[in-house]
Design an enzyme around this catalytic site. Structure first.
Site, PDB file in Angstrom:
ATOM      1  N   MET A   1      31.831  38.762  43.117  1.00 21.54           N
ATOM      2  CA  MET A   1      31.061  37.619  43.040  1.00 21.54           C
ATOM      3  C   MET A   1      29.732  38.135  42.842  1.00 21.54           C
ATOM      4  O   MET A   1      29.320  38.941  43.492  1.00 21.54           O
ATOM      5  CB  MET A   1      31.144  36.796  44.383  1.00 21.54           C
ATOM      6  CG  MET A   1      32.586  36.321  44.661  1.00 21.54           C
ATOM      7  SD  MET A   1      32.708  35.462  46.098  1.00 21.54           S
ATOM      8  CE  MET A   1      34.603  35.168  45.987  1.00 21.54           C
TER       9      MET A   1
ATOM     10  N   MET B   1      42.615  28.016  39.643  1.00 21.54           N
ATOM     11  CA  MET B   1      42.190  28.046  41.053  1.00 21.54           C
ATOM     12  C   MET B   1      42.602  26.868  42.014  1.00 21.54           C
ATOM     13  O   MET B   1      42.105  25.574  41.334  1.00 21.54           O
ATOM     14  CB  MET B   1      40.502  27.826  40.883  1.00 21.54           C
ATOM     15  CG  MET B   1      39.990  29.265  40.155  1.00 21.54           C
ATOM     16  SD  MET B   1      40.186  30.754  41.126  1.00 21.54           S
ATOM     17  CE  MET B   1      39.548  30.391  42.646  1.00 21.54           C
TER      18      MET B   1
ATOM     19  N   HIS C   1      39.084  39.466  39.307  1.00 19.73           N
ATOM     20  CA  HIS C   1      38.474  38.155  39.164  1.00 19.73           C
ATOM     21  C   HIS C   1      37.231  38.367  39.163  1.00 19.73           C
ATOM     22  O   HIS C   1      36.602  38.231  40.268  1.00 19.73           O
ATOM     23  CB  HIS C   1      39.298  37.582  40.243  1.00 19.73           C
ATOM     24  CG  HIS C   1      38.933  36.029  40.086  1.00 19.73           C
ATOM     25  ND1 HIS C   1      39.209  35.284  41.242  1.00 19.73           N
ATOM     26  CD2 HIS C   1      38.474  35.086  39.185  1.00 19.73           C
ATOM     27  CE1 HIS C   1      38.712  34.058  41.185  1.00 19.73           C
ATOM     28  NE2 HIS C   1      38.191  34.048  39.796  1.00 19.73           N
TER      29      HIS C   1
ATOM     30  N   ASP D   1      45.153  31.078  42.334  1.00 18.86           N
ATOM     31  CA  ASP D   1      44.261  31.622  43.474  1.00 18.86           C
ATOM     32  C   ASP D   1      43.618  30.704  44.216  1.00 18.86           C
ATOM     33  O   ASP D   1      43.055  29.951  43.834  1.00 18.86           O
ATOM     34  CB  ASP D   1      43.434  32.506  42.524  1.00 18.86           C
ATOM     35  CG  ASP D   1      42.343  33.608  43.181  1.00 18.86           C
ATOM     36  OD1 ASP D   1      41.383  33.794  42.836  1.00 18.86           O
ATOM     37  OD2 ASP D   1      42.769  33.443  44.395  1.00 18.86           O
TER      38      ASP D   1
ATOM     39  N   ASP E   1      38.010  40.360  44.012  1.00 17.05           N
ATOM     40  CA  ASP E   1      37.105  39.213  43.877  1.00 17.05           C
ATOM     41  C   ASP E   1      35.725  39.632  43.911  1.00 17.05           C
ATOM     42  O   ASP E   1      34.843  39.929  44.604  1.00 17.05           O
ATOM     43  CB  ASP E   1      37.231  38.165  45.059  1.00 17.05           C
ATOM     44  CG  ASP E   1      38.490  37.587  45.027  1.00 17.05           C
ATOM     45  OD1 ASP E   1      39.121  37.551  46.132  1.00 17.05           O
ATOM     46  OD2 ASP E   1      38.892  36.856  43.935  1.00 17.05           O
TER      47      ASP E   1
ATOM     48  N   SER F   1      44.387  39.681  47.718  1.00 15.44           N
ATOM     49  CA  SER F   1      42.996  39.820  47.717  1.00 15.44           C
ATOM     50  C   SER F   1      42.599  40.358  48.996  1.00 15.44           C
ATOM     51  O   SER F   1      43.095  40.357  50.127  1.00 15.44           O
ATOM     52  CB  SER F   1      42.531  38.418  47.802  1.00 15.44           C
ATOM     53  OG  SER F   1      41.152  38.463  48.007  1.00 15.44           O
TER      54      SER F   1
ATOM     55  N   HIS G   1      44.171  42.151  44.090  1.00 13.59           N
ATOM     56  CA  HIS G   1      43.204  40.947  43.287  1.00 13.59           C
ATOM     57  C   HIS G   1      41.889  41.425  43.860  1.00 13.59           C
ATOM     58  O   HIS G   1      41.530  41.253  45.244  1.00 13.59           O
ATOM     59  CB  HIS G   1      43.628  39.916  43.768  1.00 13.59           C
ATOM     60  CG  HIS G   1      42.838  38.735  43.235  1.00 13.59           C
ATOM     61  ND1 HIS G   1      43.201  37.886  42.115  1.00 13.59           N
ATOM     62  CD2 HIS G   1      41.831  37.891  43.914  1.00 13.59           C
ATOM     63  CE1 HIS G   1      42.428  36.963  41.909  1.00 13.59           C
ATOM     64  NE2 HIS G   1      41.658  37.002  42.988  1.00 13.59           N
TER      65      HIS G   1
ATOM     66  N   MET H   1      33.898  36.351  39.126  1.00 10.03           N
ATOM     67  CA  MET H   1      33.295  35.104  39.270  1.00 10.03           C
ATOM     68  C   MET H   1      31.752  35.509  39.183  1.00 10.03           C
ATOM     69  O   MET H   1      30.923  35.337  40.206  1.00 10.03           O
ATOM     70  CB  MET H   1      33.542  34.659  40.648  1.00 10.03           C
ATOM     71  CG  MET H   1      34.793  34.175  40.990  1.00 10.03           C
ATOM     72  SD  MET H   1      35.689  33.918  42.544  1.00 10.03           S
ATOM     73  CE  MET H   1      36.143  35.528  42.683  1.00 10.03           C
TER      74      MET H   1
HETATM   75  C1  DX5 Z   1      38.206  32.734  46.257  1.00  7.78           C
HETATM   76  C2  DX5 Z   1      38.887  34.209  45.555  1.00  7.78           C
HETATM   77  C3  DX5 Z   1      40.297  34.040  46.127  1.00  7.78           C
HETATM   78  C4  DX5 Z   1      40.410  34.359  47.666  1.00  7.78           C
HETATM   79  C5  DX5 Z   1      41.701  34.180  48.061  1.00  7.78           C
HETATM   80  O1  DX5 Z   1      36.963  32.593  45.343  1.00  7.78           O
HETATM   81  O2  DX5 Z   1      38.902  33.753  44.157  1.00  7.78           O
HETATM   82  O3  DX5 Z   1      40.876  35.266  45.485  1.00  7.78           O
HETATM   83  O4  DX5 Z   1      39.894  35.646  48.125  1.00  7.78           O
HETATM   84  O5  DX5 Z   1      41.749  34.056  49.421  1.00  7.78           O
HETATM   85  P1  DX5 Z   1      42.561  33.136  50.187  1.00  7.78           P
HETATM   86  O6  DX5 Z   1      44.051  33.360  50.114  1.00  7.78           O
HETATM   87  O7  DX5 Z   1      42.506  33.252  51.740  1.00  7.78           O
HETATM   88  O8  DX5 Z   1      42.421  31.781  49.797  1.00  7.78           O
HETATM   89 ZN    ZN Z   2      40.225  35.401  43.437  1.00 10.00          ZN
END
Ligand code: DX5
Ligand code: ZN
Length: 230
Positions: A40, A140, A69, A178, A38, A11, A36, A71
């Protein structure tokens, strides 16, 4: 469940956001198997990151597959943009209100892997209506929204081994974890038979990112092999 090695999906959420191109090249050089991403929207989760345009700009910077991913509350509004951006897999959240089936079908129709993520408090059985459409189940092990949070070992224990049940056996068939993926949690993750481990902040905290990637991978693989022989 393949007996092969667990794959590391890096990520870039906790990387230097002023230089994402360098971040993806760095994780590739460190031996990660995927990136990965993220995404959001500040609505489904209390944080705002980047969208399809940023992903499209990053696409030519690495050969690594892109796992998006999402969100976000309304992926159907943006799905064409994420496909056009070059995402290899797109994972939505089962908790969103809009219908999931059409978007999962659109992802597969476009020849990409379709996934659903479940928050820690969401039962895996919520995936049941979509099981035939799923290449990826993402468990998660933190509340989605931020990197660097503590790994929820109880969630991993209760969900990982059974997560495969909700996958389309004819699909890519991947269980991903994750949240909180690192050396200290790799054994618990591997024991659950996980195929893909997302790791974020742990990689950027490490003195040697390549060594960290390899340690997470080998500890998880050993735990998985041990869980197979029971
Ligand atoms: C959180 C994300 C994860 C996060 C993982 O909402 O979906 O992908 O970036 O980071 P670490 O490994 O630091 O938990
Ligand atoms: Zn993620």
């Amino acid at each position: 469940m393949g007996v092969g090695r667990a794959r590391i999906s890096a990520s870039i959420l906790d990387s230097d956001l002023s230089n994402l191109a360098y971040a993806v090249r760095r994780v590739e050089k460190a031996g990660a198997d995927r990136v990965h991403l993220d995404v959001m929207d500040g609505h489904f989760v209390p944080n705002l990151t980047f969208g399809a345009k940023t992903i499209k700009a990053l696409r030519p910077r690495t050969e690594l597959p892109f796992d998006a991913h999402l969100m976000i509350s309304e992926p159907s509004r943006f799905i064409e943009e994420f496909l056009d951006a070059g995402c290899d897999s797109i994972t939505l959240h089962v908790e969103i209100e809009e219908p999931l089936e059409p978007t999962l079908k659109r992802i597969r129709e476009a020849g990409r892997a379709a996934g659903l993520a479940v928050k820690p408090g969401t039962p895996l059985s919520d995936l049941e209506p979509y099981a035939e459409l799923l290449d990826i189940v993402m468990v998660m092990t933190v509340e989605p929204g931020f990197g660097g949070q503590s790994f929820m070992a109880d969630v991993a224990r209760s969900k990982l081994a059974s997560a495969r049940r909700w996958l389309d056996p004819g699909g890519a068939s991947e269980v991903q974890v994750d949240g909180g993926g690192k050396v200290e949690t790799a054994e618990a993750i591997g024991r659950g038979g996980t195929d893909v481990i997302v790791a974020g902040s742990a990689l950027y905290r490490a003195d040697d990112m390549a060594a960290e990637v390899e340690r997470i991978r080998s500890i998880a693989a050993a735990a998985r092999a041990a869980s197979l022989v029971g």
